[in-house]
Design an enzyme around this catalytic site. Structure first.
Site, PDB file in Angstrom:
ATOM      1  N   ASP A  13       7.836   1.797 -90.506  1.00  0.00           N
ATOM      2  CA  ASP A  13       7.266   3.129 -90.794  1.00  0.00           C
ATOM      3  C   ASP A  13       5.740   3.107 -90.815  1.00  0.00           C
ATOM      4  O   ASP A  13       5.105   3.853 -91.556  1.00  0.00           O
ATOM      5  CB  ASP A  13       7.784   3.684 -92.142  1.00  0.00           C
ATOM      6  CG  ASP A  13       9.288   3.667 -92.217  1.00  0.00           C
ATOM      7  OD1 ASP A  13       9.912   4.069 -91.228  1.00  0.00           O
ATOM      8  OD2 ASP A  13       9.827   3.231 -93.246  1.00  0.00           O
ATOM      9  N   LYS A  16       4.338   3.570 -85.841  1.00  0.00           N
ATOM     10  CA  LYS A  16       4.419   2.979 -84.485  1.00  0.00           C
ATOM     11  C   LYS A  16       4.721   4.037 -83.441  1.00  0.00           C
ATOM     12  O   LYS A  16       4.286   3.933 -82.301  1.00  0.00           O
ATOM     13  CB  LYS A  16       5.516   1.901 -84.425  1.00  0.00           C
ATOM     14  CG  LYS A  16       5.158   0.629 -85.157  1.00  0.00           C
ATOM     15  CD  LYS A  16       6.232  -0.407 -85.015  1.00  0.00           C
ATOM     16  CE  LYS A  16       7.559   0.022 -85.588  1.00  0.00           C
ATOM     17  NZ  LYS A  16       7.559   0.284 -87.036  1.00  0.00           N
ATOM     18  N   GLY A  40      13.146   5.271 -87.060  1.00  0.00           N
ATOM     19  CA  GLY A  40      12.892   6.698 -86.830  1.00  0.00           C
ATOM     20  C   GLY A  40      11.436   6.904 -86.481  1.00  0.00           C
ATOM     21  O   GLY A  40      10.558   6.476 -87.222  1.00  0.00           O
ATOM     22  N   HIS A  41      11.181   7.490 -85.355  1.00  0.00           N
ATOM     23  CA  HIS A  41       9.804   7.780 -84.981  1.00  0.00           C
ATOM     24  C   HIS A  41       9.599   9.273 -84.994  1.00  0.00           C
ATOM     25  O   HIS A  41      10.413  10.012 -84.452  1.00  0.00           O
ATOM     26  CB  HIS A  41       9.524   7.328 -83.551  1.00  0.00           C
ATOM     27  CG  HIS A  41       9.450   5.856 -83.403  1.00  0.00           C
ATOM     28  ND1 HIS A  41       8.884   5.036 -84.329  1.00  0.00           N
ATOM     29  CD2 HIS A  41       9.855   5.057 -82.399  1.00  0.00           C
ATOM     30  CE1 HIS A  41       8.957   3.797 -83.905  1.00  0.00           C
ATOM     31  NE2 HIS A  41       9.554   3.781 -82.746  1.00  0.00           N
ATOM     32  N   GLN A 224      11.012  -1.407 -86.684  1.00  0.00           N
ATOM     33  CA  GLN A 224      10.790  -1.879 -88.064  1.00  0.00           C
ATOM     34  C   GLN A 224       9.478  -2.687 -88.139  1.00  0.00           C
ATOM     35  O   GLN A 224       8.595  -2.459 -87.332  1.00  0.00           O
ATOM     36  CB  GLN A 224      11.992  -2.687 -88.585  1.00  0.00           C
ATOM     37  CG  GLN A 224      13.225  -1.836 -88.820  1.00  0.00           C
ATOM     38  CD  GLN A 224      14.193  -1.821 -87.668  1.00  0.00           C
ATOM     39  OE1 GLN A 224      14.289  -2.771 -86.936  1.00  0.00           O
ATOM     40  NE2 GLN A 224      14.917  -0.740 -87.511  1.00  0.00           N
TER      41      GLN A 224
HETATM   42  P1  GDP Z   1       7.231   4.720 -87.329  1.00  0.00           P
HETATM   43  O1  GDP Z   1       8.699   4.543 -87.512  1.00  0.00           O
HETATM   44  O2  GDP Z   1       6.480   3.430 -87.534  1.00  0.00           O
HETATM   45  O3  GDP Z   1       6.870   5.439 -86.081  1.00  0.00           O
HETATM   46  O4  GDP Z   1       6.725   5.662 -88.486  1.00  0.00           O
HETATM   47  P2  GDP Z   1       7.214   7.127 -88.827  1.00  0.00           P
HETATM   48  O5  GDP Z   1       7.397   7.929 -87.594  1.00  0.00           O
HETATM   49  O6  GDP Z   1       8.308   7.124 -89.806  1.00  0.00           O
HETATM   50  O7  GDP Z   1       5.933   7.587 -89.626  1.00  0.00           O
HETATM   51  C1  GDP Z   1       4.978   8.198 -89.077  1.00  0.00           C
HETATM   52  C2  GDP Z   1       4.806   9.557 -89.753  1.00  0.00           C
HETATM   53  O8  GDP Z   1       3.460   9.701 -90.061  1.00  0.00           O
HETATM   54  C3  GDP Z   1       5.141  10.697 -88.837  1.00  0.00           C
HETATM   55  O9  GDP Z   1       5.492  11.833 -89.572  1.00  0.00           O
HETATM   56  C4  GDP Z   1       3.836  10.910 -88.083  1.00  0.00           C
HETATM   57  O10 GDP Z   1       3.693  12.200 -87.542  1.00  0.00           O
HETATM   58  C5  GDP Z   1       2.863  10.661 -89.187  1.00  0.00           C
HETATM   59  N1  GDP Z   1       1.605  10.045 -88.784  1.00  0.00           N
HETATM   60  C6  GDP Z   1       1.377   9.096 -87.830  1.00  0.00           C
HETATM   61  N2  GDP Z   1       0.089   8.750 -87.812  1.00  0.00           N
HETATM   62  C7  GDP Z   1      -0.515   9.490 -88.790  1.00  0.00           C
HETATM   63  C8  GDP Z   1      -1.845   9.567 -89.290  1.00  0.00           C
HETATM   64  O11 GDP Z   1      -2.745   8.863 -88.860  1.00  0.00           O
HETATM   65  N3  GDP Z   1      -2.058  10.418 -90.330  1.00  0.00           N
HETATM   66  C9  GDP Z   1      -1.089  11.186 -90.876  1.00  0.00           C
HETATM   67  N4  GDP Z   1      -1.395  11.980 -91.890  1.00  0.00           N
HETATM   68  N5  GDP Z   1       0.180  11.149 -90.433  1.00  0.00           N
HETATM   69  C10 GDP Z   1       0.460  10.303 -89.402  1.00  0.00           C
END
Ligand code: GDP
Length: 437
Positions: A13, A16, A40-41, A224
Site C-alpha cells: 500500500d 505503487k 489493490g491499486h 505488496q
Molecule cells: P498500492 O497498493 O501500493 O498501489 O497503494 P494503494 O493504491 O492502496 O494506495 C494508494 C492510495 O493513495 C490511492 O488511493 C491513491 O490514489 C493515493 N495516493 C497515491 N499517491 C498519493 C499521494 O502522493 N498523495 C495522496 N494524498 N494520495 C496518494
C-alpha cells in the site's frame, strides 16, 4: 529505455499503483510477478478513479500490454470482472491482457480453506484478505495446484479437481450448501473460462524473451511490500509469496539481466493492514489524522490501515535486499501541516537477552524505535512540480531519506493524480509524461 522493476519497500500500500501508472507511460509491457487479487491499486487519471486488484495499472495506457506472470495466483472470476469493468469505462482490454499458462488458479475451495484456517486461529489470526491466496500458494507447493494451461485439458482437469476435492473434504463439507462445492459445476465453469482465455494464455518466459528481443520496454511490477515477503517479512504476518526482487525473476521466468533499474516505492510514513509487529505505529489521534488524510483504508477490503511514522530501518533493509537504486517517495502531502515529524533510525531491544539474535528483523515485537525528529512544514507540497518548489523543511526530510537509505529519490508524489508528481533524473518529463491524456 531501461527495463524497470517496481518493488514496495514497506508493508504494501505504498502507492505503487500510481508509480506503476506513471512509469508504464514509457513501457510497452507491464508484467506482474506475484500475489493475487489481494493487492489493490487505486489510480486516479483524468479525474476517474480506477481500482484494480489483479490487472496492472499499465492497462490504463492504451499502448501498453499487460501480463500476469506465473508467480501470480489468478482468480479468474475477478480477472474477467475487472476486464469487463475496464471495458465499460472505455478501456479496451482485448488483445492487451495476457496471462502466463503456468500461473496457478485461485478456486472457490481456496477461499473456504482460508476462512476455516483464520477461524481456527482465533485471536492469533493472520488477518488475511480471505481471497484464497495463501491456500492457492499452498496447493502450488504441495504440487496439487491447477494452472491456466490445465483449463485446456478437460480430462486431466477433472481428475485434478477430484483429487483436490477429496483431499479437503472437511472444508468442502462445511460449505456444502455452496453450489460451487460441486465438481461438475466447477469443471464446466473452468472449461468455459478456458475458452475465454484462448489467445490470452501464453508461455510467459517466451513472451517476455521475445518482447525483449523485439526491443520492447518492460516494467516488472511487484505486489505488496518487502516486509510482507514470505522469507524476509515479519513472519508469520506475511503474504504467501516473495515480494522481493527474486520473486520477480521466478514469478515471470526472466533472468536478472532483464532488469536494468530497480525502483523501491516508499510512502512518507508507514502503514500496515491486519496483524503483525509495527514498531512505529501511532495508536493515538495523530495516527487517526494520518489515516484520514492519507485515506488509509484497504482498496481490496476497505479495512482501516494502522498508521505510524516512517521506519527508515525497514526501508534501508529493503534497499539492501532488493538492490534498489531509485526510490519513489509517495504521499508526502499527507504530512503537510504537522508540527513535527519523526523517523525511525534504529531499534533498541527491550530486553537484553534478545540481543542473542543478531537481527532485530527476526522479531520486531522485541524492539523499540529510536527516532530522529524533524520540524514539520506548514505550506502545501501538492502542486510542486520541481524539488525547488517544496517547502525547505520538506526538502530536508526528502534529503534525509536519500542520505539514510543510500538510494536516490527519482519521483516524489504529492497527491493522488498524475499531475501531482515531481520527476527527478533519471526520470524526467521527456521520458515520462505525467500530464493528463
Ligand atoms: P498500492 O497498493 O501500493 O498501489 O497503494 P494503494 O493504491 O492502496 O494506495 C494508494 C492510495 O493513495 C490511492 O488511493 C491513491 O490514489 C493515493 N495516493 C497515491 N499517491 C498519493 C499521494 O502522493 N498523495 C495522496 N494524498 N494520495 C496518494
Amino acid at each position: 529505455m531501461p527495463n524497470r522493476a517496481v518493488i514496495g519497500t514497506q508493508w504494501g500500500d505504498e502507492g505503487k499503483g500510481k508509480v506503476v501508472d506513471i512509469l508504464s507511460e514509457s513501457s510497452d509491457i507491464v508484467a506482474r510477478c506475484q500475489g493475487g487479487a489481494n493487492a489493490g491499486h487505486t489510480v486516479v487519471c483524468d479525474g476517474n478513479k480506477f481500482i484494480l486488484h489483479l490487472i496492472p495499472s499499465g492497462i490504463l495506457h492504451p499502448d501498453c500490454i499487460c501480463l500476469l506472470g506465473n508467480g501470480v495466483v489468478i482468480d479468474l472470476d475477478q480477472l474477467f470482472r475487472e476486464m469487463e469493468h475496464l471495458n465499460s469505462q472505455g478501456i479496451e482490454t482485448r488483445g492487451r491482457m495476457f496471462v502466463s499458462g503456468f500461473a496457478h488458479l485461485v478456486l472457490p475451495y481456496h477461499k473456504w480453506t482460508e476462512e476455516v484456517n483464520e477461524r481456527r486461529l482465533g485471536d492469533h489470526k493472520i488477518g488475511t484478505t480471505l481471497r484464497g491466496i495463501g491456500p492457492a500458494y499452498t496447493d502450488k507447493y504441495a504440487r496439487a495446484g491447477i494452472r491456466v494451461y490445465d483449463l485446456f485439458q478437460p480430462d486431466s482437469l477433472r481428475e485434478k479437481l477430484e483429487a483436490n476435492f477429496a483431499s479437503r473434504s472437511d472444508v468442502i463439507s462445511e460449505f456444502k450448501n455452496e453450489y460451487a462445492a460441486d465438481i461438475p459445476w466447477l469443471h464446466a465453469k473452468l472449461c468455459e473460462y478456458g475458452r475465454r482465455l484462448e489467445g490470452m494464455a501464453v508461455d510467459g518466459p517466451r513472451f517476455l524473451s521475445d518482447a525483449r528481443a523485439a526491443g520492447k520496454t518492460m516494467l516488472f511490477e511487484g505486489a505488496q511490500g518487502t516486509h510482507l515477503d514470505i522469507d524476509f517479512g515479519t513472519f508469520p504476518f506475511v503474504t504467501s509469496s516473495n515480494t522481493t526482487i527474486g520473486g520477480a525473476m521466478t514469478g515471470l521466468g526472466i533472468p536478472p539481466f532483464f532488469v536494468d533499474e530497480i525502483f523501491g516505492v516508499v510512502k512518507a510514513y508507514s502503514t500496515r493492514v491486519g496483524s503483525g509487529p509495527f514498531p512505529t505505529e501511532l495508536t493515538d489521534s495523530l495516527g487517526e489524522t494520518i489515516r484520514g488524510r492519507g485515506q488509509e483504508f484497504g482498496a481490496t477490503t476497505g479495512r482501516p490501515r494502522r498508521c505510524g511514522w516512517l521506519d527508515l530501518e525497514l526501508v534501508k533493509r529493503s534497499v539492501m535486499i532488493n538492490g534498489i537504486g531509485y526510490l519513489a517517495l509517495t504521499k508526502l502531502d499527507v504530512l503537510d501541516g504537522l508540527s513535527e515529524i519523526r523517523v525511525c533510525v534504529g531499534y533498541n531491544f527491550r530486553e537484553q537477552g534478545q540481543k542473542q539474535i543478531d537481527s532485530p528483523f527476526f522479531d520486531l515485537r522485541a524492539v523499540e524505535p529510536a527516532y530522529r525528529i524533524f520540524p514539520g512544514w506548514s505550506d502545501s507540497t501538492t502542486g510542486a512540480r520541481n524539488l525547488s518548489d517544496l517547502p525547505a523543511k520538506a526538502r530536508e526530510y526528502v534529503d534525509f531519506i536519500q542520505e539514510y537509505t543510500g538510494s536516490r529519490i527519482a519521483l516524489i508524489s504529492t497527491g493522488p493524480s498524475r499531475e501531482d508528481t515531481i520527476l527527478i533524473p533519471p526520470l524526467a518529463s521527456h521520458t515520462v509524461r505525467v500530464s493528463a491524456r
